[in-house]
Write an enzyme that holds these catalytic residues in place. Structure first.
Site, PDB file in Angstrom:
ATOM      1  CE  LYS A 131      -7.782  -0.653  -8.023  1.00 55.07           C
ATOM      2  NZ  LYS A 131      -7.781   0.719  -7.489  1.00 55.07           N
ATOM      3  CG  ASP A 169      -4.100   5.667 -10.853  1.00 58.17           C
ATOM      4  OD1 ASP A 169      -5.235   5.989 -10.429  1.00 58.17           O
ATOM      5  OD2 ASP A 169      -3.578   4.569 -10.611  1.00 58.17           O
TER       6      ASP A 169
END
Ligand code: C2E
Ligand code: SIN
Ligand code: SIN
Ligand code: SIN
Ligand code: FE
Ligand code: FE
Length: 521
Positions: free
Chosen positions: A385, A465
């Site tokens: 990210k 997650d």
């Protein structure tokens, strides 16, 4: 050819008013390096009009430096001298009909420069048809000269500089990561304190890529806090002060900070100095000092902190193998945090995902070593990210399709960052980064793998997650109740998730919920 012939008056040149820049901004502006843009064209007019258009232009508080070349040979010469060109505005037809296209091949293949952004500008699209050129050559934008108005040039330049900046950030992080891992290993192999100390500084300067900075001075001091601390190694101003005591060798403010931080450790970034004080488990006290490091970026500051913390641990150097694992663990957690910090999430997110992966792998019956490896590796699942613009990452509402496509790159970007290391933890982390968004039914990304073709690490990380994402508030969604989460896993069993793992997860869901209690936001 007349570049401006078809121009619409609404697209007239856009200027940034120079006196609208505040003094602070102007000062910050001056300090930062300029984006280098190379204009390539055989016609002087084109250079002139581009210069006029980009006068006063800035991106991310950095202005531009415009370089000019008029032929293929000049471009090659220029690329030998200038190593950090961000963008090339490239004419196609110069000495030959395809000089520009040859240059693209030269840059990408011979120079292996895949970072510089290339915008092709052609006055004669017949000679280089867009469709063909875009598919065949690794360029980033294609414009015919008449359509390339001032406004379009701005848009294209901005998009390219943003992409270049992201690529550079990834590169820097990657180098930083490699460098940390390498230096930690070397440092731990080194039994002698003085060699240890000098390698600390060599690697630190290399890590921060300050080697070319003539103003940089650094010192590493160690001692027992009750007595005093001494310079173990130094560079620049401190190179000839080895063995000298703190008070006799360092500036007054450094001594003051040392006294302030001595008890509990601490660190500070001043205008162009870094002072960090660390205590080791064995009771040594160490001080790391850098001066001349004014323009460290945020990622570099993070790396410096990670490094500084690790050398304090390194100094104890008692049980080698254990320490290396512990140090890597810390490096991994902290690097995970760099990404989390950017996406405005708490550091505990990565820890929770790690603990949930560990728990589920354990229930699954995975062997203890592999389970521990997964626990160490999973905090980095979203490291990619770092390549996603913050505006998208932190957008409060729903993403558009285009934005989501950009976010999806994080899986492959993370894999690229992590796979270059041979260390088992890193290899595991690379798999997790690549596969944590794959779905059992094959509808996930990036590869659309299905069933057991998805590595067990990826299948476990997906459950962990998503559990963490659903049970907490995110910038774009509220937290879900546990009942709703359980229903979701039931309905996605065999769709998003491996049904066997869902069974285990639901059987022990209380234990997963307690992870959230131990590590709250
Ligand atoms: P994340 O926030 O950590 O979410 C991880 C995964 O949890 C998501 O992967 C998705 O599978 C699941 N998830 C999260 N929230 C929800 C939800 O409200 N409903 C359902 N059914 N599943 C949810 P995905 O979709 O591939 O997204 C990857 C990352 O992209 C997310 O990580 C987040 O950073 C970002 N993202 C996704 N959608 C949005 C959005 O609408 N707005 C923003 N700002 N970011 C988003
Ligand atoms: C340790 O627990 O041995 C030191 C802390 C760490 O490096 O994770
Ligand atoms: C983040 O948004 O940075 C963390 C979310 C995730 O684990 O995918
Ligand atoms: C295991 O199940 O213990 C091994 C996991 C793997 O590497 O596939
Ligand atoms: Fe992710
Ligand atoms: Fe995540």
């Amino acid at each position: 050819m007349d570049v401006k012939s078809n121009e619409n008056p609404d697209d007239e040149l856009v200027f940034v008013e120079e006196d609208s820049i505040s003094e602070d901004a102007a000062a910050a502006f001056e300090k930062k390096a300029l984006w280098k843009i190379l204009i390539v064209d055989d016609e002087e007019d084109v250079h002139e009009i581009t210069r006029i258009t980009l006068k006063g232009y800035s991106f991310d508080n950095r202005g531009v430096q415009l370089l000019s070349a008029y032929s293929g040979d000049e471009v090659k010469e220029m690329l030998k001298k200038e190593h950090d060109i961000a963008l090339i505005l490239l004419d196609v037809v110069m000495e030959k009909d395809d000089t520009g296209l040859d240059l693209v091949e030269h840059i990408r293949k011979d120079l292996k420069n895949s970072t510089v952004r290339i915008v092709l500008r052609t006055g004669q699209p017949g000679k280089a048809p867009e469709q063909e050129v875009i598919t065949k050559y690794d360029i980033n934008d294609y414009k015919t000269k008449p359509e390339f108005t001032a406004q379009k040039l701005y848009t294209s330049v901005t998009a390219c500089l943003r992409a270049y900046n992201n690529l550079k950030t990834i590169e820097r992080n990657n180098q930083g990561l490699q460098s940390i891992i390498r230096s930690t290993a070397i440092i731990f192999k080194n039994q002698s304190f003085s060699r240890f100390a000098s390698q600390v500084l060599i690697h630190l300067i290399e890590l921060l890529r300050l080697d070319s900075n003539a103003d940089i001075s650094s010192a590493y001091l160690v001692g027992m806090p009750k007595n005093s601390i001494f310079i173990m190694s130094g560079t620049g101003r401190y190179a000839d002060k080895i063995g000298m005591e703190l008070g006799n060798s360092m500036p007054r403010n450094v001594v003051d900070y040392y006294l302030k931080f001595q008890k509990n450790g601490g660190e500070t970034f001043l205008a162009d100095e870094y002072i960090g004080v660390f205590k080791t488990r064995e009771g040594f006290s160490s001080l790391l000092y850098l001066s001349g490091c004014a323009d460290l970026r945020r990622t570099e500051r993070h790396l410096l902190r990670i490094y500084a913390n690790n050398i304090a641990i390194g100094f104890d150097n008692i049980s080698l193998a254990r320490e290396i694992i512990n140090t890597q663990k810390e490096v991994i957690l902290t690097l995970g945090e760099i990404v989390e910090t950017r996406s405005q999430e708490t550091a505990n997110h990565v820890t929770r995902v790690a603990e949930a992966c560990y728990l589920l792998a354990n229930k699954y019956g995975m062997d203890e070593n592999t389970t521990e490896m997964l626990r160490l590796a999973s905090p980095m699942h979203d490291v990619g990210k770092i390549g996603v613009p913050e505006a998208i990452l932190n957008k409060p509402g729903r993403l558009t399709d285009v934005e989501f496509e950009i976010i999806k790159h994080h899986a492959e970007t993370g894999y690229e960052i992590l796979r270059k290391s041979n260390r088992p933890i890193m290899q595991t982390a690379a798999i997790v980064a690549l596969q944590h968004h794959e779905r059992w039914d094959g509808m996930g990304y990036p590869q659309g793998l299905s069933g057991e073709n998805i590595h067990i690490f990826g299948r476990i990380a997906a459950i962990a997650d998503v559990f963490d994402a659903l049970s907490h508030k995110r910038c774009y969604k509220e937290a879900w109740s546990i009942e709703k989460i359980i229903d979701y896993y039931k309905s996605e069993s065999g769709n998003h998730f491996d049904a066997n793992l869902v069974t285990l997860f639901l059987m022990h869901v209380d234990e997963f919920v307690s992870i959230n209690k131990i590590f709250p936001d």
